[in-house]
Design a protein around this motif. Structure first.
Motif, PDB file in Angstrom:
ATOM      1  N   ASN A 280      60.648 -59.283 159.097  1.00  0.00           N
ATOM      2  CA  ASN A 280      59.549 -60.217 159.362  1.00  0.00           C
ATOM      3  C   ASN A 280      59.259 -60.419 160.841  1.00  0.00           C
ATOM      4  O   ASN A 280      58.350 -61.168 161.198  1.00  0.00           O
ATOM      5  CB  ASN A 280      59.871 -61.587 158.740  1.00  0.00           C
ATOM      6  N   GLN A 281      60.015 -59.734 161.706  1.00  0.00           N
ATOM      7  CA  GLN A 281      59.921 -60.055 163.129  1.00  0.00           C
ATOM      8  C   GLN A 281      58.648 -59.562 163.798  1.00  0.00           C
ATOM      9  O   GLN A 281      58.140 -60.190 164.723  1.00  0.00           O
ATOM     10  CB  GLN A 281      61.158 -59.539 163.864  1.00  0.00           C
ATOM     11  N   SER A 282      58.110 -58.423 163.353  1.00  0.00           N
ATOM     12  CA  SER A 282      56.847 -57.944 163.924  1.00  0.00           C
ATOM     13  C   SER A 282      55.721 -58.925 163.607  1.00  0.00           C
ATOM     14  O   SER A 282      54.886 -59.242 164.465  1.00  0.00           O
ATOM     15  CB  SER A 282      56.506 -56.550 163.372  1.00  0.00           C
ATOM     16  N   LYS A 283      55.712 -59.427 162.378  1.00  0.00           N
ATOM     17  CA  LYS A 283      54.692 -60.403 161.977  1.00  0.00           C
ATOM     18  C   LYS A 283      54.856 -61.695 162.772  1.00  0.00           C
ATOM     19  O   LYS A 283      53.876 -62.293 163.230  1.00  0.00           O
ATOM     20  CB  LYS A 283      54.806 -60.676 160.483  1.00  0.00           C
ATOM     21  N   ARG A 284      56.106 -62.109 162.958  1.00  0.00           N
ATOM     22  CA  ARG A 284      56.374 -63.331 163.725  1.00  0.00           C
ATOM     23  C   ARG A 284      55.874 -63.177 165.163  1.00  0.00           C
ATOM     24  O   ARG A 284      55.233 -64.089 165.711  1.00  0.00           O
ATOM     25  CB  ARG A 284      57.877 -63.606 163.712  1.00  0.00           C
ATOM     26  N   LEU A 285      56.162 -62.013 165.763  1.00  0.00           N
ATOM     27  CA  LEU A 285      55.728 -61.776 167.141  1.00  0.00           C
ATOM     28  C   LEU A 285      54.206 -61.787 167.246  1.00  0.00           C
ATOM     29  O   LEU A 285      53.649 -62.364 168.184  1.00  0.00           O
ATOM     30  CB  LEU A 285      56.284 -60.443 167.639  1.00  0.00           C
ATOM     31  N   LYS A 286      53.528 -61.169 166.309  1.00  0.00           N
ATOM     32  CA  LYS A 286      52.061 -61.128 166.337  1.00  0.00           C
ATOM     33  C   LYS A 286      51.475 -62.535 166.278  1.00  0.00           C
ATOM     34  O   LYS A 286      50.498 -62.844 166.968  1.00  0.00           O
ATOM     35  CB  LYS A 286      51.535 -60.263 165.183  1.00  0.00           C
ATOM     36  N   ASN A 287      52.078 -63.397 165.461  1.00  0.00           N
ATOM     37  CA  ASN A 287      51.598 -64.778 165.371  1.00  0.00           C
ATOM     38  C   ASN A 287      51.766 -65.512 166.693  1.00  0.00           C
ATOM     39  O   ASN A 287      50.897 -66.284 167.120  1.00  0.00           O
ATOM     40  CB  ASN A 287      52.337 -65.524 164.258  1.00  0.00           C
ATOM     41  N   ILE A 288      52.895 -65.266 167.377  1.00  0.00           N
ATOM     42  CA  ILE A 288      53.140 -65.914 168.673  1.00  0.00           C
ATOM     43  C   ILE A 288      52.158 -65.390 169.718  1.00  0.00           C
ATOM     44  O   ILE A 288      51.596 -66.164 170.511  1.00  0.00           O
ATOM     45  CB  ILE A 288      54.594 -65.677 169.136  1.00  0.00           C
ATOM     46  N   LEU A 289      51.934 -64.079 169.727  1.00  0.00           N
ATOM     47  CA  LEU A 289      51.032 -63.486 170.717  1.00  0.00           C
ATOM     48  C   LEU A 289      49.596 -63.952 170.509  1.00  0.00           C
ATOM     49  O   LEU A 289      48.840 -64.119 171.482  1.00  0.00           O
ATOM     50  CB  LEU A 289      51.111 -61.957 170.659  1.00  0.00           C
ATOM     51  N   LYS A 290      49.203 -64.175 169.266  1.00  0.00           N
ATOM     52  CA  LYS A 290      47.860 -64.703 168.997  1.00  0.00           C
ATOM     53  C   LYS A 290      47.705 -66.087 169.618  1.00  0.00           C
ATOM     54  O   LYS A 290      46.641 -66.441 170.125  1.00  0.00           O
ATOM     55  CB  LYS A 290      47.609 -64.758 167.491  1.00  0.00           C
ATOM     56  N   LYS A 291      48.787 -66.879 169.579  1.00  0.00           N
ATOM     57  CA  LYS A 291      48.755 -68.197 170.216  1.00  0.00           C
ATOM     58  C   LYS A 291      48.578 -68.064 171.732  1.00  0.00           C
ATOM     59  O   LYS A 291      48.058 -68.970 172.384  1.00  0.00           O
ATOM     60  CB  LYS A 291      50.049 -68.960 169.927  1.00  0.00           C
ATOM     61  N   GLY A 293      46.717 -65.794 173.022  1.00  0.00           N
ATOM     62  CA  GLY A 293      45.403 -65.206 173.253  1.00  0.00           C
ATOM     63  C   GLY A 293      45.449 -63.722 173.527  1.00  0.00           C
ATOM     64  O   GLY A 293      44.605 -63.183 174.254  1.00  0.00           O
ATOM     65  N   ILE A 294      46.451 -63.028 172.940  1.00  0.00           N
ATOM     66  CA  ILE A 294      46.634 -61.598 173.183  1.00  0.00           C
ATOM     67  C   ILE A 294      46.320 -60.804 171.921  1.00  0.00           C
ATOM     68  O   ILE A 294      46.806 -61.127 170.838  1.00  0.00           O
ATOM     69  CB  ILE A 294      48.079 -61.306 173.632  1.00  0.00           C
ATOM     70  N   ASP A 295      45.485 -59.758 172.072  1.00  0.00           N
ATOM     71  CA  ASP A 295      45.231 -58.824 170.975  1.00  0.00           C
ATOM     72  C   ASP A 295      46.469 -57.964 170.815  1.00  0.00           C
ATOM     73  O   ASP A 295      46.813 -57.179 171.700  1.00  0.00           O
ATOM     74  CB  ASP A 295      44.015 -57.947 171.303  1.00  0.00           C
ATOM     75  N   CYS A 296      47.167 -58.117 169.695  1.00  0.00           N
ATOM     76  CA  CYS A 296      48.506 -57.537 169.585  1.00  0.00           C
ATOM     77  C   CYS A 296      48.606 -56.441 168.524  1.00  0.00           C
ATOM     78  O   CYS A 296      49.662 -56.233 167.936  1.00  0.00           O
ATOM     79  CB  CYS A 296      49.522 -58.633 169.277  1.00  0.00           C
ATOM     80  N   THR A 297      47.525 -55.734 168.251  1.00  0.00           N
ATOM     81  CA  THR A 297      47.563 -54.719 167.193  1.00  0.00           C
ATOM     82  C   THR A 297      48.563 -53.604 167.485  1.00  0.00           C
ATOM     83  O   THR A 297      49.120 -53.009 166.566  1.00  0.00           O
ATOM     84  CB  THR A 297      46.163 -54.103 167.000  1.00  0.00           C
ATOM     85  N   ASP A 298      48.787 -53.299 168.763  1.00  0.00           N
ATOM     86  CA  ASP A 298      49.695 -52.207 169.112  1.00  0.00           C
ATOM     87  C   ASP A 298      50.928 -52.688 169.880  1.00  0.00           C
ATOM     88  O   ASP A 298      51.578 -51.911 170.576  1.00  0.00           O
ATOM     89  CB  ASP A 298      48.964 -51.136 169.922  1.00  0.00           C
ATOM     90  N   ILE A 299      51.258 -53.974 169.747  1.00  0.00           N
ATOM     91  CA  ILE A 299      52.448 -54.514 170.413  1.00  0.00           C
ATOM     92  C   ILE A 299      53.486 -54.874 169.359  1.00  0.00           C
ATOM     93  O   ILE A 299      53.197 -55.597 168.409  1.00  0.00           O
ATOM     94  CB  ILE A 299      52.110 -55.761 171.248  1.00  0.00           C
ATOM     95  N   THR A 300      54.696 -54.358 169.515  1.00  0.00           N
ATOM     96  CA  THR A 300      55.809 -54.643 168.609  1.00  0.00           C
ATOM     97  C   THR A 300      56.954 -55.241 169.418  1.00  0.00           C
ATOM     98  O   THR A 300      56.920 -55.210 170.659  1.00  0.00           O
ATOM     99  CB  THR A 300      56.295 -53.350 167.922  1.00  0.00           C
TER     100      THR A 300
END
Length: 370
Positions: A280-291, A293-300
């Motif tokens: 679940n960590q990639s999903k967790r990171l994406k949620n944090i990065l959205k907060k 204001g970062i487009d995180c489609t290619d960030i893991t």
């Protein structure tokens, strides 16, 4: 006692009784290029007999023999995460090839299976081919088949394009208003280069503010269909290491760790001091990065690990030190990260120009048109 013979092809051979059929003993011949190899193969066969494993190889299906191979030769020598990958891969392998007799499987059977495997992605298909290749090599070594039907087959590795985090993204991470729980997780990724499974295994006692280091000595793992657990050793021997607490991390980490009551409290849990699910960590990171204001489609989570290594390069940290900090067993792995630096970075000669200017050495280049 089994009789020993040396064949014309130079191999040693001896027979072992594997059962009784129609009142007569059924024998199998064991081979070895050396006496030592012969004895190892002979003892391995005896061990299988003692465990009641089926040795009627003329009628054995791939599934029957692969299950026995895995039980005897593979499972005792692999870690839990690798075991899970084998278990998941067997389902697809058995669906495509499980009912075939091992002696009947040809190259075109493997080619068709690979075609089906690749429908779920190249990386998963590659691992299934690796399993098949190891299994058939085992069968060849034990004279079950004459040759490996997938020996010359390969699946190209799809290496995703890696990039470093952009300056504007790093600034957003630094300045974002985040809950302390999210900010510590993000900063640990950002400033330690640790694997996410190592970060999720950290407890209060692993953080040493007196000597300013983080003791990485374990990882989070999962068994098939079970909750995650703390594995009391890292991914590799080199993974057991101490990482410095860098200045940008210190304040937020100290504030957070000070709020934990017990030394064995995990930094990140799902309640009752249970570790988080690694998947679940990639999903967790994406949620944090959205907060942030970062487009995180290619960030893991692994992007931060690569970014940390790149920043160590820019800071002039010795490559052996970087290898130690990130826990790479092979320095080549660390060096390979440098190949993802941008061309402009690699062509930047300012450091060498500063050196030459400082030593009052004139550097001349001879430009010629060829």
């Amino acid at each position: 006692m089994a009789s020993l013979k040396k064949r014309k092809d130079g191999r040693y051979a001896k027979q072992i009784t594997i059962g009784i059929k129609d009142g007569k003993p059924v024998k199998k011949t064991v081979y070895g290029k050396t006496l030592k190899q012969l004895e190892e193969n002979y003892m391995n066969l005896k061990r299988q007999l003692e465990q009641g494993i089926n040795l009627d190889l003329n009628i054995a299906t791939l599934r029957e023999l692969m299950e026995e191979w895995y039980k005897i030769d593979v499972e005792p020598n692999i870690r839990e995460n690798t075991r899970r990958k084998y278990i998941y891969s067997f389902t697809s392998i058995y669906n495509e090839l499980g009912c075939f007799k091992v002696n009947d499987i040809k190259m075109y059977h493997i080619e068709h299976a690979i075609y089906e495997f690749r429908k779920t992605g190249n990386e998963a298909a590659r691992f299934k081919l690796i399993i098949l290749n190891r299994f058939f090599n085992y069968c060849v070594d034990h004279d079950i088949i004459m040759k490996n039907p997938c020996k010359r087959m390969s699946i190209p590795r799809n290496k995703p394009e890696k990039r470093k985090l952009e300056k504007v993204e790093l600034e957003k991470i630094e300045n974002a208003e985040l809950p302390i729980y999210d900010k510590v997780f993000l900063f640990l990724l950002r400033y330690t280069g640790a694997r996410v499974s190592e970060i999720n295994a950290l407890c209060k006692s692993d953080i040493n503010f007196k000597d300013m280091y983080i003791d990485i000595n374990k990882t989070v793992s999962t068994k098939v269909d079970t909750h995650p657990f703390i594995q009391q050793f890292p991914k590799t021997e080199a993974g057991k290491r101490k990482v410095p607490i860098l200045i940008p991390l210190y304040k937020v980490l100290y504030e957070y760790v000070s709020g934990l009551k017990n030394d064995n409290d995990l930094l990140f849990t799902i309640g009752d001091n249970k570790p988080l699910y690694p998947a679940n960590q990639s999903k967790r990171l994406k949620n944090i990065l959205k907060k942030c204001g970062i487009d995180c489609t290619d960030i893991t989570p692994h992007s931060f690990r690569h970014n940390f290594i790149s920043e160590c390069y820019y800071a002039g940290i010795d490559i052996k030190t970087v290898q130690s900090w990130v826990g790479h067993s092979d320095i080549k792995t660390t060096l390979d990260i440098y190949t993802h630096l941008s061309e402009s970075d690699l062509l930047n000669g300012s450091q060498m120009n500063d050196f030459y200017n400082g030593s009052q050495t004139e550097v001349k280049r001879d430009f010629r048109v060829v």
